[in-house]
Motif scaffolding. Structure first.
Motif, PDB file in Angstrom:
ATOM      1  N   VAL A 252      35.607  42.626  44.934  1.00 39.66           N
ATOM      2  CA  VAL A 252      36.873  43.336  44.005  1.00 39.66           C
ATOM      3  C   VAL A 252      36.836  44.438  43.354  1.00 39.66           C
ATOM      4  O   VAL A 252      37.800  45.024  43.215  1.00 39.66           O
ATOM      5  CB  VAL A 252      37.557  41.818  43.230  1.00 39.66           C
ATOM      6  CG1 VAL A 252      37.887  40.842  44.100  1.00 39.66           C
ATOM      7  CG2 VAL A 252      36.537  41.628  42.242  1.00 39.66           C
ATOM      8  N   SER A 253      35.834  44.661  42.741  1.00 39.37           N
ATOM      9  CA  SER A 253      35.474  45.790  41.819  1.00 39.37           C
ATOM     10  C   SER A 253      35.554  47.204  42.698  1.00 39.37           C
ATOM     11  O   SER A 253      36.185  48.172  42.418  1.00 39.37           O
ATOM     12  CB  SER A 253      34.175  45.802  41.263  1.00 39.37           C
ATOM     13  OG  SER A 253      34.009  47.209  40.538  1.00 39.37           O
ATOM     14  N   GLU A 254      35.023  46.987  44.038  1.00 35.53           N
ATOM     15  CA  GLU A 254      35.013  48.187  44.804  1.00 35.53           C
ATOM     16  C   GLU A 254      36.551  48.290  45.409  1.00 35.53           C
ATOM     17  O   GLU A 254      36.946  49.262  46.194  1.00 35.53           O
ATOM     18  CB  GLU A 254      34.198  47.754  46.029  1.00 35.53           C
ATOM     19  CG  GLU A 254      32.679  48.053  45.737  1.00 35.53           C
ATOM     20  CD  GLU A 254      31.708  47.611  46.969  1.00 35.53           C
ATOM     21  OE1 GLU A 254      32.325  47.108  47.968  1.00 35.53           O
ATOM     22  OE2 GLU A 254      30.613  47.859  46.745  1.00 35.53           O
ATOM     23  N   ALA A 255      37.220  47.153  45.424  1.00 40.26           N
ATOM     24  CA  ALA A 255      38.654  47.244  46.031  1.00 40.26           C
ATOM     25  C   ALA A 255      39.644  47.808  44.706  1.00 40.26           C
ATOM     26  O   ALA A 255      40.741  48.273  45.246  1.00 40.26           O
ATOM     27  CB  ALA A 255      39.258  46.040  46.394  1.00 40.26           C
ATOM     28  N   GLY A 256      39.000  48.145  43.630  1.00 39.12           N
ATOM     29  CA  GLY A 256      39.855  48.779  42.643  1.00 39.12           C
ATOM     30  C   GLY A 256      40.112  48.004  41.513  1.00 39.12           C
ATOM     31  O   GLY A 256      40.822  48.319  40.668  1.00 39.12           O
ATOM     32  N   ALA A 257      40.165  46.547  41.434  1.00 36.20           N
ATOM     33  CA  ALA A 257      40.166  45.691  40.173  1.00 36.20           C
ATOM     34  C   ALA A 257      39.792  46.254  38.964  1.00 36.20           C
ATOM     35  O   ALA A 257      38.378  46.758  39.116  1.00 36.20           O
ATOM     36  CB  ALA A 257      39.693  44.135  40.569  1.00 36.20           C
ATOM     37  N   LEU A 258      40.334  46.032  37.905  1.00 35.25           N
ATOM     38  CA  LEU A 258      40.005  46.413  36.660  1.00 35.25           C
ATOM     39  C   LEU A 258      39.251  45.305  35.741  1.00 35.25           C
ATOM     40  O   LEU A 258      38.598  45.623  34.937  1.00 35.25           O
ATOM     41  CB  LEU A 258      41.002  47.145  36.015  1.00 35.25           C
ATOM     42  CG  LEU A 258      41.956  48.447  36.357  1.00 35.25           C
ATOM     43  CD1 LEU A 258      42.934  48.608  35.444  1.00 35.25           C
ATOM     44  CD2 LEU A 258      40.697  49.375  36.410  1.00 35.25           C
ATOM     45  N   SER A 259      39.293  44.299  36.113  1.00 33.97           N
ATOM     46  CA  SER A 259      38.707  43.135  35.208  1.00 33.97           C
ATOM     47  C   SER A 259      38.547  41.797  36.244  1.00 33.97           C
ATOM     48  O   SER A 259      39.283  41.748  37.259  1.00 33.97           O
ATOM     49  CB  SER A 259      39.429  42.751  33.988  1.00 33.97           C
ATOM     50  OG  SER A 259      40.640  42.167  34.314  1.00 33.97           O
ATOM     51  N   ILE A 260      37.815  41.172  35.701  1.00 30.65           N
ATOM     52  CA  ILE A 260      37.785  39.636  36.541  1.00 30.65           C
ATOM     53  C   ILE A 260      37.550  38.569  35.409  1.00 30.65           C
ATOM     54  O   ILE A 260      37.497  38.572  34.205  1.00 30.65           O
ATOM     55  CB  ILE A 260      36.727  39.413  37.333  1.00 30.65           C
ATOM     56  CG1 ILE A 260      35.208  39.736  36.577  1.00 30.65           C
ATOM     57  CG2 ILE A 260      36.656  40.452  38.636  1.00 30.65           C
ATOM     58  CD1 ILE A 260      33.786  39.592  37.459  1.00 30.65           C
ATOM     59  N   ALA A 261      38.147  37.287  35.796  1.00 34.36           N
ATOM     60  CA  ALA A 261      38.032  36.090  34.928  1.00 34.36           C
ATOM     61  C   ALA A 261      37.585  34.938  35.683  1.00 34.36           C
ATOM     62  O   ALA A 261      37.855  35.064  36.825  1.00 34.36           O
ATOM     63  CB  ALA A 261      39.211  36.029  34.300  1.00 34.36           C
ATOM     64  N   HIS A 262      37.284  33.910  34.966  1.00 33.78           N
ATOM     65  CA  HIS A 262      37.066  32.650  35.793  1.00 33.78           C
ATOM     66  C   HIS A 262      37.179  31.283  35.012  1.00 33.78           C
ATOM     67  O   HIS A 262      37.405  31.493  33.800  1.00 33.78           O
ATOM     68  CB  HIS A 262      35.526  32.636  36.188  1.00 33.78           C
ATOM     69  CG  HIS A 262      34.664  32.059  35.347  1.00 33.78           C
ATOM     70  ND1 HIS A 262      34.332  32.535  34.088  1.00 33.78           N
ATOM     71  CD2 HIS A 262      33.955  30.873  34.880  1.00 33.78           C
ATOM     72  CE1 HIS A 262      33.734  31.932  33.338  1.00 33.78           C
ATOM     73  NE2 HIS A 262      33.219  30.820  33.796  1.00 33.78           N
ATOM     74  N   THR A 263      37.320  30.324  35.817  1.00 30.05           N
ATOM     75  CA  THR A 263      37.401  28.949  35.213  1.00 30.05           C
ATOM     76  C   THR A 263      36.657  27.991  36.048  1.00 30.05           C
ATOM     77  O   THR A 263      36.267  28.285  37.149  1.00 30.05           O
ATOM     78  CB  THR A 263      38.947  28.331  35.073  1.00 30.05           C
ATOM     79  OG1 THR A 263      39.535  28.273  36.476  1.00 30.05           O
ATOM     80  CG2 THR A 263      39.896  29.151  34.238  1.00 30.05           C
ATOM     81  N   ILE A 264      35.867  27.166  35.181  1.00 24.39           N
ATOM     82  CA  ILE A 264      35.121  25.999  36.097  1.00 24.39           C
ATOM     83  C   ILE A 264      36.337  24.956  36.386  1.00 24.39           C
ATOM     84  O   ILE A 264      37.341  24.747  35.668  1.00 24.39           O
ATOM     85  CB  ILE A 264      34.211  25.266  35.049  1.00 24.39           C
ATOM     86  CG1 ILE A 264      33.057  26.120  35.130  1.00 24.39           C
ATOM     87  CG2 ILE A 264      33.718  23.958  35.842  1.00 24.39           C
ATOM     88  CD1 ILE A 264      32.149  26.390  35.993  1.00 24.39           C
ATOM     89  N   VAL A 265      36.340  24.520  37.585  1.00 22.67           N
ATOM     90  CA  VAL A 265      37.206  23.415  38.166  1.00 22.67           C
ATOM     91  C   VAL A 265      37.177  22.351  37.232  1.00 22.67           C
ATOM     92  O   VAL A 265      36.059  21.834  36.900  1.00 22.67           O
ATOM     93  CB  VAL A 265      36.819  23.260  39.627  1.00 22.67           C
ATOM     94  CG1 VAL A 265      35.473  22.088  39.574  1.00 22.67           C
ATOM     95  CG2 VAL A 265      37.975  22.384  40.365  1.00 22.67           C
ATOM     96  N   ARG A 266      38.463  21.708  36.913  1.00 23.31           N
ATOM     97  CA  ARG A 266      38.520  20.505  36.043  1.00 23.31           C
ATOM     98  C   ARG A 266      39.658  19.829  36.921  1.00 23.31           C
ATOM     99  O   ARG A 266      40.868  20.242  37.025  1.00 23.31           O
ATOM    100  CB  ARG A 266      38.830  20.653  34.791  1.00 23.31           C
ATOM    101  CG  ARG A 266      40.324  21.201  34.542  1.00 23.31           C
ATOM    102  CD  ARG A 266      40.321  21.737  33.206  1.00 23.31           C
ATOM    103  NE  ARG A 266      41.719  21.917  32.579  1.00 23.31           N
ATOM    104  CZ  ARG A 266      42.763  21.348  32.265  1.00 23.31           C
ATOM    105  NH1 ARG A 266      42.494  19.987  32.000  1.00 23.31           N
ATOM    106  NH2 ARG A 266      44.099  21.749  32.079  1.00 23.31           N
ATOM    107  N   LEU A 267      39.326  18.472  37.224  1.00 19.85           N
ATOM    108  CA  LEU A 267      40.284  17.641  37.906  1.00 19.85           C
ATOM    109  C   LEU A 267      41.009  16.874  36.993  1.00 19.85           C
ATOM    110  O   LEU A 267      40.939  15.485  37.053  1.00 19.85           O
ATOM    111  CB  LEU A 267      39.565  16.891  38.906  1.00 19.85           C
ATOM    112  CG  LEU A 267      38.707  17.945  39.892  1.00 19.85           C
ATOM    113  CD1 LEU A 267      37.947  16.940  40.909  1.00 19.85           C
ATOM    114  CD2 LEU A 267      39.347  18.771  40.642  1.00 19.85           C
TER     115      LEU A 267
END
Length: 357
Positions: A252-267
């Motif tokens: 995604v960085s190579e595609a041009g995204a400026l940042s990333i974020a994540h969450t851990i799955v919670r059900l």
């Protein structure tokens, strides 16, 4: 057993009981066997679009850990069918199931543009970024028919108001003309959700979403047009996509995204039952391992509702994921920054025109 047949093209494999209803329905094996013998269809599995008439469209978000203060949703329910989606629980408030109903009974708010315009013209309203898709995807398949999201974007442009979009559908590129016009005044940001680089994983987790190739192309095209893109590597599910963090971040960085974020799955809520049924049918060989590792991230439970910890999790697995994310940001996003949206123009445009004096 007839009720163990896999539903292709859907995330949930059943309609679980609505917790607010005293009565429940059960699809019995003998009924399915009768339909099979008689050549009848027990369930046509068609998507229904049902119009609803809300009185408001912009919602104040009180949760302190979701990264937004105001959101709006043009649709309730989502045909994308992501099995882990936290929004499934909200469908129970409408009288439907968080299982298949969430994917097949889509509530459409055709009056959303008028409600939004009335809101943006309020004298008391001070501009603050409004997020489209705080709950369900504003570019899900229904948008191709109803174009409610596009009409709302036209209003954000008319009133020079900042807006952010969350989606996993390449249909967002249909509105590239509006996004480019909004970006001229720094009024737009887009959050693209990409959970895997594997099409096989994508089809199982998110059966009616855009392909991974199309999503990466979407990031690239938006970025080439100077529209800021954040990519949500969310949710991270242990032993399903947790091993993909670094290659995902690189792509995604190579595609041009400026940042990333994540969450851990919670059900949370009904999703625990929906997900458990799904993984036992779709991934029986690793079902117990995945469920146990999710529990390891949430103090022995499938869900943790505590603010601050619910999104990131606790324990060894959650820490490993967090460490990998930090490494990915240092390696692929060190010199990249998402810009702040412009809130200074709206006040002078509440009548739909920019005032010169």
């Amino acid at each position: 057993m007839f009720n163990s047949l896999i539903k292709k093209g859907r995330g949930a494999q059943q309609n679980i009981n609505n917790r607010f209803f005293e009565l429940s329905q059960e699809v019995r094996d003998d009924f399915l066997e009768y339909c099979e013998k008689e050549g009848e269809v027990a369930d046509n599995d068609k998507t229904q679009y049902l119009e609803v008439y809300p009185k408001t469209i912009v919602n104040k978000v009180n949760s302190p850990d979701v990264g937004m203060s105001y959101s709006m949703n043009m649709y309730q329910g989502c045909e994308h069918g992501c099995i882990y989606c936290y929004a499934r629980n909200s469908h129970e408030y409408w009288g439907y199931s968080a299982g298949l109903d969430f994917e097949r009974r889509i509530l459409v708010k055709k009056n959303a543009p008028q409600l939004l315009e009335d809101f943006l013209k309020k004298k008391s309203w001070k501009a603050h970024p409004i997020v489209m898709s705080g709950n369900t995807d504003c570019y899900q398949p229904a948008e191709k028919q109803f174009e409610i999201t596009r009409k709302c974007l036209e209003l954000f442009l008319k009133y020079k108001h900042p807006v952010s979009i969350i989606t996993k559908n390449a249909l967002v590129l249909r509105d590239l003309d509006l996004l480019k016009a909004l970006q001229k005044d720094q009024l737009i940001s887009v959050n693209i959700s990409i959970t895997s680089l594997s099409e096989q994983t994508r089809r199982i987790l998110e059966p009616r979403t855009a392909t991974i190739k199309k999503r990466l192309e979407t990031v690239k095209i938006l970025s080439e047009n100077n529209i800021p893109v954040n990519v949500m590597l969310a949710p991270i599910i242990p032993s399903i996509n947790s091993h993909e963090i670094l290659p995902l971040a690189k792509a995604v960085s190579e595609a041009g995204a400026l940042s990333i974020a994540h969450t851990i799955v919670r059900l949370n809520g009904a999703i625990g039952q929906v997900f458990t049924d799904w993984i036992q049918k779709k991934m029986p060989d690793r079902a117990e391992k995945v469920l146990n590792q999710i529990k390891d991230c949430h103090n022995g439970n499938l869900n943790d509702s505590r603010f601050a910890t619910r999104m990131k999790g606790e324990g060894n697995i959650a820490k490993q994921v967090s460490d990998l994310m930090q490494l990915a940001k240092l390696k692929y996003f060190k010199d990249k920054v998402m810009p702040t949206l412009n809130t200074n123009l709206h006040e002078s445009c509440k009548d739909g025109q920019l005032k010169l004096f």
